[in-house]
Design a protein around this motif. Structure first.
Motif, PDB file in Angstrom:
ATOM      1  N   GLN A 134      36.767 -34.737 -26.587  1.00  0.00           N
ATOM      2  CA  GLN A 134      36.687 -36.182 -26.826  1.00  0.00           C
ATOM      3  C   GLN A 134      35.360 -36.528 -27.493  1.00  0.00           C
ATOM      4  OE1 GLN A 134      39.210 -38.488 -26.137  1.00  0.00           O
ATOM      5  NE2 GLN A 134      40.376 -36.614 -25.755  1.00  0.00           N
ATOM      6  N   LEU A 135      35.417 -37.484 -28.401  1.00  0.00           N
ATOM      7  CA  LEU A 135      34.206 -37.998 -29.025  1.00  0.00           C
ATOM      8  C   LEU A 135      33.496 -38.909 -28.033  1.00  0.00           C
ATOM      9  CD1 LEU A 135      32.471 -38.252 -31.614  1.00  0.00           C
ATOM     10  CD2 LEU A 135      33.909 -40.205 -32.250  1.00  0.00           C
ATOM     11  N   VAL A 136      32.233 -38.577 -27.722  1.00  0.00           N
ATOM     12  CA  VAL A 136      31.500 -39.295 -26.683  1.00  0.00           C
ATOM     13  C   VAL A 136      30.504 -40.292 -27.267  1.00  0.00           C
ATOM     14  CG1 VAL A 136      29.868 -39.027 -24.763  1.00  0.00           C
ATOM     15  CG2 VAL A 136      31.771 -37.428 -25.021  1.00  0.00           C
ATOM     16  N   ASP A 137      29.842 -39.915 -28.361  1.00  0.00           N
ATOM     17  CA  ASP A 137      28.785 -40.773 -28.887  1.00  0.00           C
ATOM     18  C   ASP A 137      28.602 -40.502 -30.372  1.00  0.00           C
ATOM     19  OD1 ASP A 137      26.801 -42.661 -28.917  1.00  0.00           O
ATOM     20  OD2 ASP A 137      25.405 -41.559 -27.641  1.00  0.00           O
ATOM     21  N   GLY A 154      18.588 -25.598 -25.894  1.00  0.00           N
ATOM     22  CA  GLY A 154      19.559 -26.678 -26.003  1.00  0.00           C
ATOM     23  C   GLY A 154      19.024 -28.048 -25.657  1.00  0.00           C
ATOM     24  N   LYS A 155      17.711 -28.194 -25.624  1.00  0.00           N
ATOM     25  CA  LYS A 155      17.113 -29.483 -25.261  1.00  0.00           C
ATOM     26  C   LYS A 155      16.970 -30.425 -26.446  1.00  0.00           C
ATOM     27  CE  LYS A 155      16.461 -28.561 -20.895  1.00  0.00           C
ATOM     28  NZ  LYS A 155      17.215 -29.293 -19.842  1.00  0.00           N
ATOM     29  N   ARG A 156      16.812 -29.840 -27.633  1.00  0.00           N
ATOM     30  CA  ARG A 156      16.620 -30.655 -28.828  1.00  0.00           C
ATOM     31  C   ARG A 156      17.590 -30.239 -29.926  1.00  0.00           C
ATOM     32  NH1 ARG A 156      10.330 -29.926 -29.932  1.00  0.00           N
ATOM     33  NH2 ARG A 156      10.959 -27.821 -29.362  1.00  0.00           N
ATOM     34  N   LEU A 157      17.946 -31.225 -30.734  1.00  0.00           N
ATOM     35  CA  LEU A 157      18.841 -31.009 -31.861  1.00  0.00           C
ATOM     36  C   LEU A 157      18.136 -31.461 -33.136  1.00  0.00           C
ATOM     37  CD1 LEU A 157      21.820 -30.326 -32.802  1.00  0.00           C
ATOM     38  CD2 LEU A 157      22.221 -32.794 -32.686  1.00  0.00           C
ATOM     39  N   TRP A 158      18.164 -30.601 -34.147  1.00  0.00           N
ATOM     40  CA  TRP A 158      17.563 -30.914 -35.440  1.00  0.00           C
ATOM     41  C   TRP A 158      18.684 -31.158 -36.455  1.00  0.00           C
ATOM     42  CZ3 TRP A 158      12.072 -29.734 -36.727  1.00  0.00           C
ATOM     43  CH2 TRP A 158      11.329 -29.411 -35.594  1.00  0.00           C
ATOM     44  N   ALA A 159      18.568 -32.230 -37.233  1.00  0.00           N
ATOM     45  CA  ALA A 159      19.608 -32.590 -38.202  1.00  0.00           C
ATOM     46  C   ALA A 159      18.967 -32.912 -39.553  1.00  0.00           C
ATOM     47  CB  ALA A 159      20.408 -33.790 -37.705  1.00  0.00           C
ATOM     48  N   SER A 160      19.470 -32.272 -40.602  1.00  0.00           N
ATOM     49  CA  SER A 160      18.940 -32.529 -41.945  1.00  0.00           C
ATOM     50  C   SER A 160      19.771 -33.593 -42.649  1.00  0.00           C
ATOM     51  CB  SER A 160      18.936 -31.240 -42.776  1.00  0.00           C
ATOM     52  OG  SER A 160      20.262 -30.769 -42.965  1.00  0.00           O
ATOM     53  N   ALA A 161      19.107 -34.432 -43.433  1.00  0.00           N
ATOM     54  CA  ALA A 161      19.772 -35.458 -44.238  1.00  0.00           C
ATOM     55  C   ALA A 161      19.408 -35.203 -45.698  1.00  0.00           C
ATOM     56  CB  ALA A 161      19.348 -36.856 -43.805  1.00  0.00           C
ATOM     57  N   GLU A 162      20.387 -34.718 -46.458  1.00  0.00           N
ATOM     58  CA  GLU A 162      20.114 -34.245 -47.815  1.00  0.00           C
ATOM     59  C   GLU A 162      19.624 -35.358 -48.735  1.00  0.00           C
ATOM     60  OE1 GLU A 162      22.312 -31.397 -51.097  1.00  0.00           O
ATOM     61  OE2 GLU A 162      23.540 -32.713 -49.839  1.00  0.00           O
ATOM     62  N   ILE A 163      20.370 -36.457 -48.832  1.00  0.00           N
ATOM     63  CA  ILE A 163      19.985 -37.545 -49.735  1.00  0.00           C
ATOM     64  C   ILE A 163      18.864 -38.380 -49.133  1.00  0.00           C
ATOM     65  CG2 ILE A 163      20.799 -39.569 -51.005  1.00  0.00           C
ATOM     66  CD1 ILE A 163      21.886 -36.835 -51.948  1.00  0.00           C
ATOM     67  N   GLY A 164      18.861 -38.533 -47.833  1.00  0.00           N
ATOM     68  CA  GLY A 164      17.781 -39.273 -47.176  1.00  0.00           C
ATOM     69  C   GLY A 164      16.447 -38.577 -47.268  1.00  0.00           C
ATOM     70  N   ASP A 171      16.623 -35.757 -28.732  1.00  0.00           N
ATOM     71  CA  ASP A 171      16.702 -35.267 -27.370  1.00  0.00           C
ATOM     72  C   ASP A 171      18.174 -35.184 -26.988  1.00  0.00           C
ATOM     73  OD1 ASP A 171      15.450 -34.807 -24.575  1.00  0.00           O
ATOM     74  OD2 ASP A 171      16.885 -36.429 -24.244  1.00  0.00           O
ATOM     75  N   VAL A 172      18.628 -33.999 -26.572  1.00  0.00           N
ATOM     76  CA  VAL A 172      20.054 -33.799 -26.324  1.00  0.00           C
ATOM     77  C   VAL A 172      20.539 -34.555 -25.094  1.00  0.00           C
ATOM     78  CG1 VAL A 172      21.807 -32.058 -25.768  1.00  0.00           C
ATOM     79  CG2 VAL A 172      20.078 -31.584 -27.524  1.00  0.00           C
ATOM     80  N   ASP A 173      19.750 -34.568 -24.027  1.00  0.00           N
ATOM     81  CA  ASP A 173      20.187 -35.228 -22.795  1.00  0.00           C
ATOM     82  C   ASP A 173      20.421 -36.718 -22.989  1.00  0.00           C
ATOM     83  OD1 ASP A 173      20.158 -32.869 -21.361  1.00  0.00           O
ATOM     84  OD2 ASP A 173      18.095 -33.124 -20.659  1.00  0.00           O
ATOM     85  N   SER A 174      19.496 -37.376 -23.696  1.00  0.00           N
ATOM     86  CA  SER A 174      19.614 -38.824 -23.898  1.00  0.00           C
ATOM     87  C   SER A 174      20.282 -39.176 -25.218  1.00  0.00           C
ATOM     88  CB  SER A 174      18.231 -39.474 -23.844  1.00  0.00           C
ATOM     89  OG  SER A 174      17.424 -39.024 -24.927  1.00  0.00           O
ATOM     90  N   ARG A 175      20.379 -38.172 -26.115  1.00  0.00           N
ATOM     91  CA  ARG A 175      20.922 -38.367 -27.463  1.00  0.00           C
ATOM     92  C   ARG A 175      20.138 -39.426 -28.238  1.00  0.00           C
ATOM     93  NH1 ARG A 175      25.328 -37.981 -24.115  1.00  0.00           N
ATOM     94  NH2 ARG A 175      25.946 -40.171 -24.278  1.00  0.00           N
ATOM     95  N   GLN A 176      18.837 -39.483 -27.952  1.00  0.00           N
ATOM     96  CA  GLN A 176      17.950 -40.418 -28.623  1.00  0.00           C
ATOM     97  C   GLN A 176      17.050 -39.688 -29.618  1.00  0.00           C
ATOM     98  OE1 GLN A 176      18.122 -43.871 -28.147  1.00  0.00           O
ATOM     99  NE2 GLN A 176      19.953 -43.202 -27.029  1.00  0.00           N
TER     100      GLN A 176
END
Length: 286
Positions: A134-137, A154-164, A171-176
């Motif tokens: 299920q999609l949660v957030d 698994g505490k942090r998630l890094w995400a690249s934005a190509e055009i940005g 933070d994975v726990d809070s998704r902030q």
């Protein structure tokens, strides 16, 4: 009974004249995908057939409610907004999850709890609970997110934005969002800074980010988020992969057609090895 001429017309329309990939340039990602073995190719084909079939059923069921003038845009939105869950042991499709438009990158947390998908057009990260599918957030990031990478614990998630032109750390726990990283390379126009591949060292010391047509790999202190250096590699660096001991980092350079070898201890580019045309990804066997 269908005549030979009618059969030729139908076949010709399906193969050429009304082929959406050719006539309308739709669905090019699976059309042009390349795999390393027959099993992966078959699975990709099956997944593509299932997604396209479901999308067509959805479009057909709504056709009486959609004005003719916007049917193609609606088709694009539906076909480009699904994540497919497949059981790799049985090759069965377990479910379809609606996410944002044009889903691209995917990462699964080390504990297997989260699957995070990037949608390039919606500019979001989609958090999927793997226990329930299920999609949660959803997390809004910069334009055209391409790649996501969990750190070792698994505490942090890094995400690249190509055009940005940014990398967002969450933070994975809070998704902030914890930090949004920007890059500035002397002599390189900001528009050419397009982050794509990310690799995080197992010791938690470094993050390496491929910066696309900027032709550099950024070295980041993974604890303070300070950009330590920019390593010049080949033209249009795409994806990265560590050697098993993580003493070497390989970077694929799509336009120059080579792979750069980086010494991760001394943060130096050792050499570039010429390979085939347009290398995109790289995998190192144990």
């Amino acid at each position: 009974m269908i005549t030979r001429q009618e059969f030729r017309t139908i076949a010709g329309n399906g193969i050429w004249k009304q082929n959406t990939s050719i006539a309308q340039i739709l669905g090019l990602c699976p059309l042009l995908a390349v795999t390393t073995n027959a099993v992966n190719g078959i699975m990709l084909s099956l997944a593509t057939i299932i997604v396209m079939a479901l999308a067509n059923v959805a479009v057909a069921s709504l056709r009486n409610f959609i004005p003719h003038e916007i049917r193609i845009p609606v088709f694009i939105l539906i076909v480009a907004a699904l994540v497919t869950v497949i059981d790799t042991e049985t090759s069965k499709v377990l479910g379809q999850i609606n996410v944002g438009v044009e889903p691209e990158g995917m990462a699964v947390s080390p504990d297997g709890k989260w699957a995070v998908n990037t949608s390039e057009t919606t500019n979001m990260l989609h958090w999927i609970d793997t226990a329930t599918n299920q999609l949660v957030d959803n997390t809004l990031v910069d334009q055209r997110p391409r790649h996501v990478e969990f750190d070792k614990d698994g505490k942090r998630l890094w995400a690249s934005a190509e055009i940005g032109g940014t990398v967002t750390v969450l933070d994975v726990d809070s998704r902030q969002v914890l930090k949004v990283l920007n890059f500035a390379i002397k002599g390189v126009h900001p528009d050419k800074v397009q982050p794509v591949g990310i690799k995080l060292s197992a010791d938690g010391k470094y993050a390496f980010v491929a910066l696309g047509p900027a032709n550099h790999v950024a070295v980041i202190d993974a604890k303070t988020y300070e950009v330590l250096d920019y390593l010049l590699v080949g033209r249009r660096v795409w994806q990265l992969a560590f050697s098993p001991d993580q003493r070497r980092l390989l970077a694929t350079n799509g336009v120059s057609g080579d792979v750069s070898v980086i010494d991760t201890q001394n943060l130096k580019v050792l050499k570039s090895v010429k390979v085939g045309r347009y290398p995109w990804g790289v995998v190192v066997t144990p």
